[in-house]
Design a protein around this motif. Structure first.
Motif, PDB file in Angstrom:
ATOM      1  N   CYS A  26      -4.793  -4.819  -0.722  1.00  0.00           N
ATOM      2  CA  CYS A  26      -3.640  -5.380  -1.446  1.00  0.00           C
ATOM      3  C   CYS A  26      -3.977  -5.721  -2.890  1.00  0.00           C
ATOM      4  O   CYS A  26      -3.085  -5.815  -3.729  1.00  0.00           O
ATOM      5  N   LEU A  32       1.196  -1.907  -5.561  1.00  0.00           N
ATOM      6  CA  LEU A  32       2.659  -1.929  -5.661  1.00  0.00           C
ATOM      7  C   LEU A  32       3.224  -0.515  -5.747  1.00  0.00           C
ATOM      8  O   LEU A  32       4.246  -0.207  -5.138  1.00  0.00           O
ATOM      9  N   ARG A  33       2.540   0.353  -6.456  1.00  0.00           N
ATOM     10  CA  ARG A  33       2.981   1.749  -6.555  1.00  0.00           C
ATOM     11  C   ARG A  33       2.899   2.430  -5.195  1.00  0.00           C
ATOM     12  O   ARG A  33       3.799   3.168  -4.794  1.00  0.00           O
ATOM     13  N   LEU A  35       3.111   0.922  -2.290  1.00  0.00           N
ATOM     14  CA  LEU A  35       4.178   0.350  -1.480  1.00  0.00           C
ATOM     15  C   LEU A  35       5.513   0.989  -1.821  1.00  0.00           C
ATOM     16  O   LEU A  35       6.300   1.323  -0.924  1.00  0.00           O
ATOM     17  N   SER A  36       5.764   1.190  -3.085  1.00  0.00           N
ATOM     18  CA  SER A  36       7.005   1.844  -3.516  1.00  0.00           C
ATOM     19  C   SER A  36       7.117   3.244  -2.919  1.00  0.00           C
ATOM     20  O   SER A  36       8.179   3.647  -2.420  1.00  0.00           O
ATOM     21  N   GLN A 101       2.818  -6.089   2.605  1.00  0.00           N
ATOM     22  CA  GLN A 101       4.048  -5.933   1.814  1.00  0.00           C
ATOM     23  C   GLN A 101       4.404  -7.256   1.141  1.00  0.00           C
ATOM     24  O   GLN A 101       4.802  -7.278  -0.022  1.00  0.00           O
ATOM     25  N   ALA A 104       2.057  -7.680  -1.833  1.00  0.00           N
ATOM     26  CA  ALA A 104       2.393  -6.760  -2.929  1.00  0.00           C
ATOM     27  C   ALA A 104       3.680  -7.178  -3.647  1.00  0.00           C
ATOM     28  O   ALA A 104       3.799  -7.023  -4.864  1.00  0.00           O
ATOM     29  N   LEU A 105       4.633  -7.728  -2.898  1.00  0.00           N
ATOM     30  CA  LEU A 105       5.907  -8.142  -3.489  1.00  0.00           C
ATOM     31  C   LEU A 105       5.868  -9.557  -4.052  1.00  0.00           C
ATOM     32  O   LEU A 105       6.852 -10.044  -4.590  1.00  0.00           O
ATOM     33  N   GLU A 109       1.570 -14.570  -1.849  1.00  0.00           N
ATOM     34  CA  GLU A 109       0.422 -14.574  -2.757  1.00  0.00           C
ATOM     35  C   GLU A 109      -0.718 -15.456  -2.244  1.00  0.00           C
ATOM     36  O   GLU A 109      -1.880 -15.185  -2.481  1.00  0.00           O
TER      37      GLU A 109
END
Length: 132
Positions: A26, A32-33, A35-36, A101, A104-105, A109
């Motif tokens: 993570c 993040l990319r 995950l997208s 997820q 990443a979002l 955190e």
């Protein structure tokens, strides 16, 4: 996966080690990319039966590798059966995908490696593993 959870670890240790590894993924700058991309692929699979079948096969293959990694490990002095390992692999995948997820979002955190490991180890409870 084999490097994340070496063969000498028992089931509880392996689940925790694999979860810590998953949490470190993570922190990758491209998380993040990735995950997208995964979410886009899942969205396309909802309307494309062929892609849905291929994506499901890929997830099954990942679970089968994780099942093979976990089966036979010691758990309270008894080897884990393939059935128990499969149940744990399914639960681990669902848990770790959801937690990652969230990280990443920016929703989780404060979910450090220790939290990932603790929740993964909780899945080694007899009620989750089921009978041999």
């Amino acid at each position: 996966m084999e490097q994340a959870a070496p063969a000498e670890l028992d089931l509880v240790e392996a689940a925790g080690a694999f979860a810590r590894y998953y949490r470190r993924v993570c922190d990758d700058p491209d998380a993040l990319r990735h995950l997208s991309f995964e979410i886009s692929l899942q969205d396309m699979a909802l309307s494309d039966p062929d892609l849905q079948t291929r994506l499901a096969a890929s997830v099954r293959a990942h679970e089968e590798r994780l099942t093979a990694l976990l089966a036979g490990r010691s758990h309270h002095g008894v080897p884990v059966t393939p059935r128990q390992a499969q149940r744990l692999a399914t639960a681990l995948r669902a848990l770790l995908v959801g937690l990652s997820q969230g990280v990443a979002l920016g929703l989780a955190e404060a979910a450090p490696e220790s939290y990932f490991a603790d929740t993964a180890r909780a899945l080694t409870a007899p009620d989750v593993l089921g009978p041999p």
